[in-house]
Design a protein around this motif. Structure first.
Motif, mmCIF file in Angstrom:
data_model
loop_
_atom_site.group_PDB
_atom_site.id
_atom_site.type_symbol
_atom_site.label_atom_id
_atom_site.label_comp_id
_atom_site.label_asym_id
_atom_site.label_seq_id
_atom_site.Cartn_x
_atom_site.Cartn_y
_atom_site.Cartn_z
ATOM 1 N N TYR A 36 -6.028 10.563 -7.680
ATOM 2 C CA TYR A 36 -4.768 10.268 -6.994
ATOM 3 C C TYR A 36 -5.003 9.932 -5.525
ATOM 4 C CZ TYR A 36 -0.143 11.041 -4.941
ATOM 5 O OH TYR A 36 1.031 10.906 -4.243
ATOM 6 N N TYR A 37 -5.828 10.730 -4.853
ATOM 7 C CA TYR A 37 -6.065 10.518 -3.423
ATOM 8 C C TYR A 37 -6.904 9.276 -3.145
ATOM 9 C CZ TYR A 37 -3.789 14.764 -1.852
ATOM 10 O OH TYR A 37 -2.847 15.715 -1.568
ATOM 11 N N ASP A 180 5.680 5.020 -4.841
ATOM 12 C CA ASP A 180 5.190 3.648 -4.674
ATOM 13 C C ASP A 180 4.139 3.587 -3.576
ATOM 14 O OD1 ASP A 180 6.546 2.334 -6.668
ATOM 15 O OD2 ASP A 180 8.227 1.704 -5.406
ATOM 16 N N TRP A 181 3.166 2.701 -3.768
ATOM 17 C CA TRP A 181 2.107 2.506 -2.775
ATOM 18 C C TRP A 181 2.476 1.339 -1.859
ATOM 19 C CZ3 TRP A 181 -1.855 2.438 -7.306
ATOM 20 C CH2 TRP A 181 -2.127 3.753 -7.716
ATOM 21 N N VAL A 186 4.594 -0.382 8.256
ATOM 22 C CA VAL A 186 5.973 -0.836 8.450
ATOM 23 C C VAL A 186 6.317 -0.669 9.926
ATOM 24 C CG1 VAL A 186 8.391 -0.503 7.804
ATOM 25 C CG2 VAL A 186 6.576 -0.175 6.093
ATOM 26 N N LEU A 187 6.648 -1.785 10.579
ATOM 27 C CA LEU A 187 6.922 -1.775 12.017
ATOM 28 C C LEU A 187 8.389 -2.091 12.297
ATOM 29 C CD1 LEU A 187 3.782 -2.795 11.665
ATOM 30 C CD2 LEU A 187 3.974 -3.203 14.109
ATOM 31 N N SER A 195 2.733 4.403 8.013
ATOM 32 C CA SER A 195 1.349 3.932 7.945
ATOM 33 C C SER A 195 0.935 3.717 6.492
ATOM 34 C CB SER A 195 0.410 4.943 8.595
ATOM 35 O OG SER A 195 -0.942 4.585 8.372
ATOM 36 N N HIS A 196 0.253 2.604 6.247
ATOM 37 C CA HIS A 196 -0.199 2.307 4.880
ATOM 38 C C HIS A 196 -1.261 3.290 4.410
ATOM 39 C CE1 HIS A 196 -3.467 0.450 7.186
ATOM 40 N NE2 HIS A 196 -4.182 0.531 6.079
ATOM 41 N N ARG A 197 -1.801 4.096 5.340
ATOM 42 C CA ARG A 197 -2.818 5.081 4.960
ATOM 43 C C ARG A 197 -2.209 6.271 4.210
ATOM 44 N NH1 ARG A 197 -4.381 3.471 10.116
ATOM 45 N NH2 ARG A 197 -6.411 2.452 10.209
ATOM 46 N N LYS A 198 -0.889 6.428 4.320
ATOM 47 C CA LYS A 198 -0.238 7.507 3.580
ATOM 48 C C LYS A 198 -0.363 7.227 2.087
ATOM 49 C CE LYS A 198 4.055 10.152 3.286
ATOM 50 N NZ LYS A 198 5.443 10.319 3.765
#
Length: 244
Positions: A36-37, A180-181, A186-187, A195-198
């Protein structure tokens, strides 16, 4: 699974049966969350694996396999890999033009060109060694290694092309669901609100997007692996380990 094990242990005064369920859960937890991670599959797949870990922590009464849980997980991963390739082929056929364009693009990238040369060099050396050995078993190993290495290379490129061409899409924020990934930051007013790293979006993130007036986000679709869990479990119950 836990409730069943608790009452069975209580009624039969055998708390080892409940303890095995906890151990099965923890093993599945580690495996599931590792995947998952690294964003190999979603949270639902992880929870399903945990449930199977609890239920099959001890072998079924009709099985003589003392490594039943280990073989169950291995069989699920084997069927999941095959299922993933077949599902990827389905996506590639449905998005033929974009897939072919991405596949050709990847083949021409410098780092992949270098990897291709390295793979063919190693495979060539492996086949050259056929000249210096007369042992039939060793020859089979060398031939198999050479061809499997090449197959694995192109399979990896295929999977990457399917991912890039078929699994990324832009959707309306009101279509987002928890888990959802989101693949890009998102700015809002040049400030990062996500952050897309989440790992994945949750309800708070979705409400934040709506409140900030964000209309669309780019996400990555996952492969629905649940059918491979069912197939892997049935194969284990019927045949045991797929390796033996």
């Amino acid at each position: 699974g836990f409730i069943f094990r608790f009452f069975y242990s209580f009624l039969n005064n055998n708390w080892y049966y409940f303890l095995y369920g906890i151990i099965g859960f923890l093993v599945a937890f580690v495996l599931g969350y590792g995947l998952y991670y690294t964003k190999q599959w979603g949270g639902g797949d992880t929870k399903l694996l945990m449930g199977l870990g609890i239920i099959f922590a001890t072998k079924p009464f009709f099985s003589e396999d003392n490594l039943f849980l280990l073989n169950l997980f291995l069989n699920i991963f084997i069927t999941g890999s095959i299922y993933g390739i077949l599902y990827g082929a389905y996506l590639a056929i449905n998005n033929k033009n974009s897939f072919l364009g991405e596949f050709k693009k990847l083949l021409s990238e410098k780092n992949i060109v270098f990897i291709k040369k390295l793979v063919f060099l190693i495979s060539g050396i492996s086949l050259f060694l056929l000249l210096v050995t007369k042992d039939l078993g060793t020859r089979f190993i060398l031939i198999g290694f050479a061809f499997l290495l090449i197959i694995y290379l192109y399979l990896w490129i295929f999977v990457k092309a399917v991912e890039n061409a078929c699994m990324f899409k832009t959707i309306q924020v009101d279509k987002l669901v928890e888990g959802d990934w989101v693949t890009e930051d998102v700015l809002v007013n040049n400030k990062v609100i996500y952050s897309h790293r989440k790992l994945a979006v949750d309800r708070k993130d979705i409400l934040k997007f709506i409140g900030a007036g964000v209309k669309k986000v780019r996400i990555k679709d996952g492969i629905p692996f649940v059918p491979s869990f069912l197939i892997g479990t049935l194969l284990t119950l019927i045949f045991g380990s797929l390796f033996y």
